[in-house]
Design an enzyme around this catalytic site. Sequence first.
Site, PDB file in Angstrom:
ATOM      1  N   SER A  96     -30.711 -30.692  40.026  1.00 40.31           N
ATOM      2  CA  SER A  96     -29.910 -30.328  41.134  1.00 40.31           C
ATOM      3  C   SER A  96     -28.246 -29.830  40.567  1.00 40.31           C
ATOM      4  O   SER A  96     -28.608 -28.859  39.813  1.00 40.31           O
ATOM      5  CB  SER A  96     -29.794 -31.562  41.856  1.00 40.31           C
ATOM      6  OG  SER A  96     -28.783 -31.651  42.995  1.00 40.31           O
ATOM      7  N   HIS A 121     -33.348 -27.346  43.734  1.00 39.10           N
ATOM      8  CA  HIS A 121     -33.795 -27.850  45.253  1.00 39.10           C
ATOM      9  C   HIS A 121     -32.319 -27.268  46.047  1.00 39.10           C
ATOM     10  O   HIS A 121     -31.347 -26.950  45.791  1.00 39.10           O
ATOM     11  CB  HIS A 121     -34.097 -29.153  45.547  1.00 39.10           C
ATOM     12  CG  HIS A 121     -33.039 -30.145  45.058  1.00 39.10           C
ATOM     13  ND1 HIS A 121     -33.262 -31.476  45.263  1.00 39.10           N
ATOM     14  CD2 HIS A 121     -31.745 -29.985  44.593  1.00 39.10           C
ATOM     15  CE1 HIS A 121     -32.263 -32.174  44.703  1.00 39.10           C
ATOM     16  NE2 HIS A 121     -31.339 -31.278  44.600  1.00 39.10           N
TER      17      HIS A 121
END
Length: 196
Positions: A96, A121
Amino acid sequence: MIPVVIEQTSRGERSYDIYSRLLKDRIIMLTGPVEDNMANSIIAQLLFLDAQDNTKDIYLYINSPGGSVSAGLAIVDTMNFIKSDVQTIVMGIAASMGTIIASSGAKGKRFMLPNAEYLIHQPMGGTGGGTQQSDMAIAAEQLLKTRKKLEKILSDNSGKTIKQIHKDAERDYWMDAKETLKYGFIDEIMENNELK
C-alpha cells in the site's frame, strides 16, 4: 525494547540506541504502519542527513504494511525535495503506502531483498457512522482523486501505464521480488549486501 550499541571512541565508550547508530551511517528504518508520528520522524531524519551532506546517499530500509496516505505522501515529497539520493531497500513487505514510498526512491537505487513482498491496491477510506449523505459523496470524490494521484505516482515509478496500474490495483496485487523487478518498481534484487 530498543537495543543499545557500545562504541569505542577516543574519549572512551559511548552508547547509542541502535537507530541513532544507524543514522550515523545514513541509514533510516521505516518499519510498521505509516502514520503521522512515524512520518514526522522519517522526514526529520531525511532533512537532517540532507543538511549534513547532500552529496551522499541516504539508505531507507522499508518493512511496512502501509497506512496513512497523507503521511506517506509527506515522506515521498520530502524524498523528492531533498538533494541527497534516497536509496530504498525493501525487506519483509512494502504494501500500500509502503509501496508508494519504496518505489519513489532514486531511479537505479531501488532495491529489494529476495524474500520480500510488494502489494499494490486501491486506497481505502470510510466516513464512519452517522455521516450525512452529502459528506459521503464528498468523501467518495476525494477517494477517487487520491486513487488517481497514487496511480500516477505508481505509473511514473514503474513505467507502466496508468490504465495498467488501475487494472492491477483494482484488487490486492501481490508480487515477490522477481515479479516486482519485472513490474518496474525496483531496479535490483539484493542478496548478502550484493546485487543479484
